[in-house]
Scaffold this active site. Structure first.
Site, short mmCIF file in Angstrom:
data_model
loop_
_atom_site.label_atom_id
_atom_site.label_comp_id
_atom_site.label_asym_id
_atom_site.label_seq_id
_atom_site.Cartn_x
_atom_site.Cartn_y
_atom_site.Cartn_z
N ASP A 8 0.86 -1.20 0.00
CA ASP A 8 0.00 0.00 0.00
C ASP A 8 0.89 1.23 0.00
O ASP A 8 2.07 1.17 0.36
CB ASP A 8 -0.91 0.02 1.23
CG ASP A 8 -1.86 1.23 1.22
OD1 ASP A 8 -2.44 1.52 0.16
OD2 ASP A 8 -2.01 1.90 2.27
N SER A 9 0.29 2.37 -0.37
CA SER A 9 1.03 3.62 -0.32
C SER A 9 1.46 3.95 1.11
O SER A 9 2.45 4.64 1.31
CB SER A 9 0.16 4.76 -0.85
OG SER A 9 -1.02 4.84 -0.07
N TYR A 40 -0.87 8.58 -2.45
CA TYR A 40 -0.83 8.40 -3.90
C TYR A 40 -2.07 9.00 -4.59
O TYR A 40 -2.07 9.22 -5.79
CB TYR A 40 -0.82 6.90 -4.25
CG TYR A 40 0.50 6.17 -4.11
CD1 TYR A 40 1.59 6.73 -3.48
CD2 TYR A 40 0.62 4.89 -4.65
CE1 TYR A 40 2.79 6.02 -3.37
CE2 TYR A 40 1.81 4.18 -4.55
CZ TYR A 40 2.89 4.75 -3.91
OH TYR A 40 4.07 4.04 -3.81
N GLY A 41 -3.13 9.19 -3.79
CA GLY A 41 -4.45 9.50 -4.35
C GLY A 41 -4.52 10.71 -5.26
O GLY A 41 -5.35 10.78 -6.15
N CYS A 71 -4.25 -1.49 -2.21
CA CYS A 71 -4.40 -0.05 -2.41
C CYS A 71 -5.25 0.13 -3.66
O CYS A 71 -4.90 -0.37 -4.73
CB CYS A 71 -3.01 0.56 -2.62
SG CYS A 71 -3.02 2.31 -3.03
N ASN A 72 -6.38 0.81 -3.48
CA ASN A 72 -7.29 1.00 -4.62
C ASN A 72 -6.67 1.89 -5.68
O ASN A 72 -6.86 1.67 -6.87
CB ASN A 72 -8.60 1.62 -4.15
CG ASN A 72 -9.42 0.63 -3.36
OD1 ASN A 72 -10.26 -0.07 -3.91
ND2 ASN A 72 -9.17 0.54 -2.06
N THR A 73 -5.94 2.91 -5.23
CA THR A 73 -5.36 3.85 -6.19
C THR A 73 -4.35 3.13 -7.08
O THR A 73 -4.35 3.29 -8.31
CB THR A 73 -4.68 5.01 -5.42
OG1 THR A 73 -5.60 5.52 -4.46
CG2 THR A 73 -4.26 6.12 -6.36
N GLU A 156 -3.30 9.39 7.66
CA GLU A 156 -1.84 9.20 7.73
C GLU A 156 -1.26 10.04 8.86
O GLU A 156 -0.26 9.68 9.46
CB GLU A 156 -1.17 9.56 6.40
CG GLU A 156 -1.39 8.55 5.27
CD GLU A 156 -0.48 7.31 5.34
OE1 GLU A 156 0.73 7.47 5.59
OE2 GLU A 156 -0.99 6.19 5.17
N CYS A 190 -11.19 2.65 -0.52
CA CYS A 190 -9.80 3.02 -0.20
C CYS A 190 -9.46 2.24 1.06
O CYS A 190 -10.26 2.23 2.02
CB CYS A 190 -9.68 4.52 0.05
SG CYS A 190 -8.07 5.01 0.71
N THR A 191 -8.32 1.61 1.06
CA THR A 191 -8.01 0.71 2.18
C THR A 191 -7.70 1.45 3.49
O THR A 191 -7.60 0.82 4.54
CB THR A 191 -6.84 -0.23 1.81
OG1 THR A 191 -5.71 0.56 1.42
CG2 THR A 191 -7.24 -1.15 0.69
N HIS A 192 -7.57 2.77 3.41
CA HIS A 192 -7.42 3.53 4.66
C HIS A 192 -8.75 3.69 5.40
O HIS A 192 -8.76 3.94 6.60
CB HIS A 192 -6.89 4.94 4.36
CG HIS A 192 -5.43 5.03 4.11
ND1 HIS A 192 -4.83 4.52 2.98
CD2 HIS A 192 -4.42 5.60 4.83
CE1 HIS A 192 -3.53 4.77 3.03
NE2 HIS A 192 -3.26 5.41 4.14
N1 DGL Z 1 -4.97 3.04 0.63
C1 DGL Z 1 -4.90 3.71 -0.64
C2 DGL Z 1 -6.13 3.35 -1.47
O1 DGL Z 1 -6.73 2.32 -1.21
C3 DGL Z 1 -4.68 5.17 -0.38
C4 DGL Z 1 -4.17 5.88 -1.53
C5 DGL Z 1 -3.40 7.12 -1.20
O2 DGL Z 1 -2.25 6.99 -0.83
O3 DGL Z 1 -3.95 8.21 -1.41
O4 DGL Z 1 -6.47 4.02 -2.41
#
Ligand code: DGL
Length: 272
Positions: A8-9, A40-41, A71-73, A156, A190-192
């Site tokens: 993940d990011s 990353y978003g 990570c979805n992004t 974060e 988003c996994t966050h």
């Molecule tokens: N957990 C990432 C996701 O699922 C976060 C992306 C990010 O870093 O903005 O998209």
């Protein structure tokens, strides 16, 4: 043989890792958070692809045969290119899987009204991946999306529980529900976002189902490993987990406890 890589990011993929370990406790896992370059978003397609490929290569170099982009992004912006263009050249026998496909396969069976809301980063929303993929598996469903650019930085920085942080979250949810008042299913794309689940549930109407991805991805991985013994037989099974971060390890270990159960002891990695 090697561990299953989980990327993940930043910290978000830990919510997926927790569910993988619960469902598939026997496997070894190696988590990599690119915290130094998160979020990353809001980054461009090219940059997310480049960073994700570096992380995948690092996990391959450390013995992983299978990497989950938790990570979805990264799943939206990098997965297809890595699968189609890079893997055949850099590691033909290895596999990279994402988190969007498993979620979109199942979501049509969860909604009753066939009105689905997706909460995600700007990058995931702009890619339209959820809209395109849900249309394949549940063409009768209506999908509306809401980009939540502040949520990952808030999480974060551990500021998502402050009054100001909650106001940002509340505003985005209200905007989404205003676009379609028949929504009965909200996807946390988003996994966050699972760390916000109970707060989100407290502000949406009680008939709205808030769906995180962890359990769905874990079920999907279990099924994948069953169907692919050639990959499964390369996955170590000592029940261990290790963590890598591109940022300061002490900070990672401290913050990771918000997402992971138990103590985290990470090592530093430089990605390039
Ligand atoms: N957990 C990432 C996701 O699922 C976060 C992306 C990010 O870093 O903005 O998209």
């Amino acid at each position: 043989m090697g561990p299953i890589g989980v990327f993940d990011s930043g910290y978000g993929g830990l919510t997926i890792l927790a569910e993988l370990r619960e469902k598939l406790p026997d496997y070894d896992y190696l988590y990599l958070g690119d915290n130094a370059r998160a979020p990353y978003g809001t980054r461009s397609f090219d940059v997310v692809y480049e960073f994700t490929l570096q992380a995948v290569q690092e996990l391959f170099d450390r013995g992983c045969h299978l990497v989950i982009l938790a990570c979805n992004t990264a799943s939206a912006k990098a997965l297809r290119t890595i699968q189609q263009k890079d893997l055949p050249i850099i590691a033909p026998g290895k596999r990279v899987l994402g988190v969007i496909r498993p979620s979109t396969e199942i979501i049509g069976s969860i909604t009753k009204s066939k009105h689905i809301g997706v909460l995600a980063t700007q990058g995931t929303v702009a890619s339209n991946s959820y809209v395109i993929e849900i249309a394949k598996f549940s063409p009768e469903s209506n999908v509306v999306q809401q980009a939540c650019p502040m949520w990952v930085p808030l999480i974060e920085n551990n500021e998502h529980e402050t009054e100001a942080g909650r106001e940002f979250i509340r505003k985005d949810i209200e905007e989404l529900l205003h676009k379609d008042d028949q929504i009965d299913t909200l996807v946390l794309g988003c996994t966050h976002y699972p760390v916000l689940k109970s707060f989100i549930e407290s502000i949406v109407p009680s008939h709205v189902n808030v769906v995180g991805q962890g359990g769905i991805v874990a079920d999907s991985l279990a099924s994948y490993l069953n169907r692919h013994p050639e990959i499964e037989s390369n996955c170590l099974k000592n029940g261990t987990v290790s963590y890598l971060t591109s940022e300061n390890t002490e900070e990672f270990d401290r913050n990771a406890s918000v997402f992971a159960k138990g103590e985290v002891k990470s090592s530093h990695v430089s990605l390039h």
